[in-house]
Write an enzyme that holds these catalytic residues in place. Structure first.
Site, short mmCIF file in Angstrom:
data_model
loop_
_atom_site.label_atom_id
_atom_site.label_comp_id
_atom_site.label_asym_id
_atom_site.label_seq_id
_atom_site.Cartn_x
_atom_site.Cartn_y
_atom_site.Cartn_z
N HIS A 243 41.60 31.73 23.02
CA HIS A 243 41.74 33.42 23.07
C HIS A 243 43.02 33.92 22.37
CE1 HIS A 243 45.04 33.22 26.31
NE2 HIS A 243 44.27 32.18 26.74
N SER B 74 44.15 26.88 29.03
CA SER B 74 43.32 27.50 27.87
C SER B 74 43.47 26.81 26.70
CB SER B 74 43.65 29.01 27.70
OG SER B 74 43.63 29.87 28.84
N ASP C 133 35.53 17.65 38.73
CA ASP C 133 36.23 16.50 38.73
C ASP C 133 37.23 16.67 39.89
OD1 ASP C 133 38.86 14.79 38.48
OD2 ASP C 133 37.18 13.92 36.73
#
Length: 414
Positions: free
Chosen positions: A231, A373, A358
């Site tokens: 992003h 991110s 997980d």
């Protein structure tokens, strides 16, 4: 005796006709002028009845019909011709077909330093003048928060210090300002206000740089480019994408991790001071940041781990893994689930909905946290994409961007 057609019926037919004309005009206008794809990737173009799309040149792309898909067979360029009933040419769509490219998924945390193209306006405030009156020099100038000032009195402005110096040198006379508002360059004049400190001010708060940490998604060896974050970096005050002039990519040292919980996403904090250079950043887009690697050793990656970028048709719902580093060591693999895939989404970075499964990762972070991110996603031995967002009310879930979108963005880096 011939019956007259009721007026209401005529009006209804006219409205339906206008709706049809509008629908066709909108559909044709929304067709892109250019499309960038990879060889073997499907093209999906939706049209209306009677609007046909065919290849204009070599058979690089098969003939398309309404609402159909086609698979490219070789790298190169092609042109699609859009026509109405195969008689009236409406527009051409240029296709740039890129060769398949291998990348190395990274997963390391790195520091980002961005320098704006001009100075970014992040706020406005009243100025107390030398006469103790309140002034708003910027009022009625047209300048808004999120705009970028690029010139004052025909002098290029590249930093906050340059802006302050240039305004002070005006000695209270009108200053001519060139600024960018929503990608449109505009001009205005502002009369600075003199303060008790004998300084001249515009009443504008500005910024010329930004810094933070994120995850490196991939390295592309043939061009030495990298992609990260998935992003864009936006200004914290205006929430708008920062228009950069340049940037630096550096190593970072993780200082702390705050575990996420419902309603309060976690975060990773790191330092970008006194760290090793990785490379230069040339592009800040809504699909991530991109640049060139100068110091490959600082990425600490295994160059033998090259893999293909998955085409969207190859991505499946189900198990996958992400790579991320949470302890200043080598990135680790963690299991996730790809829950939804939005194959036709080319407009934002929410290409897939994912879920962290997980237990080790959930124990450390509570799910997706700020700083993760860009974490690369791998499925069936191929680079699928990168993590981009977290769902605030459920940190276990979030979104990811397609790998093909990121690689196309990287290809545009010179």
């Amino acid at each position: 005796m011939q019956k007259k057609i009721p007026i209401i019926f005529k009006k209804t037919l006219l409205v339906l006709f206008l709706i049809i004309i509008y629908s066709y005009t909108l559909a044709i206008t929304n067709l892109p002028d250019e499309v960038v794809i990879f060889e073997g990737e499907e093209i999906s173009i939706k049209t209306l009845l009677g609007v046909n799309i065919r290849t204009k040149n070599e058979n690089t792309i098969e003939t398309l019909s309404n609402n159909s898909k086609s698979v490219t067979d070789s790298a190169g360029k092609a042109t699609l011709e859009v026509s109405l009933f195969d008689k009236f040419n409406l527009k051409n769509v240029n296709i740039d077909i890129l060769p398949k490219t291998k990348v190395i998924p990274v997963g390391n945390i790195a520091g980002v330093k961005l320098y704006t193209n001009g100075v970014l306006v992040v706020g406005m405030s009243e100025i107390e003048g030398v006469d103790n009156k309140k002034y708003k020099p910027y009022e009625n100038s047209g300048i808004k928060e999120g705009d970028t000032i690029v010139e004052i009195n025909q002098k290029q402005i590249t930093s906050t210090e340059e802006l302050i110096e240039t305004v002070n040198n005006s000695k209270g006379k009108d200053v001519k300002i060139k600024y960018v508002h929503q990608e449109e360059t505009k001009e205005c004049s502002i009369l600075p206000a003199k303060t008790n400190e004998s300084q001249y001010k515009l009443g504008l708060w500005v910024r010329d740089s930004a810094a933070g940490v994120g995850t490196v998604s991939f390295y592309e060896p043939s061009s030495k480019t990298f992609g990260a974050l998935g992003h864009g970096i936006t200004d914290i005050d205006t929430n708008k994408l920062i228009n950069i002039a340049s940037g630096e990519f550096v190593t970072t040292r993780i200082l702390s991790i705050t575990k996420g919980e419902s309603g309060n996403p976690g975060k990773m904090q790191g330092t970008v001071e006194n760290q090793a250079n990785i490379g230069k950043i040339y592009k800040n887009s809504k699909f991530g940041i991109y640049g060139k690697v100068d110091n490959l050793s600082s990425l600490n990656i295994d160059t033998s781990k090259e893999m293909d970028v998955a085409l969207r048709e190859e991505i499946e719902t189900g198990k996958a893994i992400i790579l991320c580093s949470l302890d200043n060591k080598k990135p680790q693999e963690y299991e996730i689930e790809i829950e939804k895939i939005y194959k036709e989404n080319n407009y934002d970075n929410k290409s897939m909905q994912i879920k962290i499964t997980d237990e080790k990762l959930l124990e450390k972070t509570g799910g997706i946290i700020q700083g993760m991110s860009g974490s690369p996603i791998i499925q069936n031995g191929k680079f699928v994409g990168a993590v981009t967002h977290v769902l605030v009310n459920d940190p276990c879930k979030g979104y990811a961007v397609f790998g093909d979108i990121m690689l196309k963005q990287a290809k545009e880096v010179n």
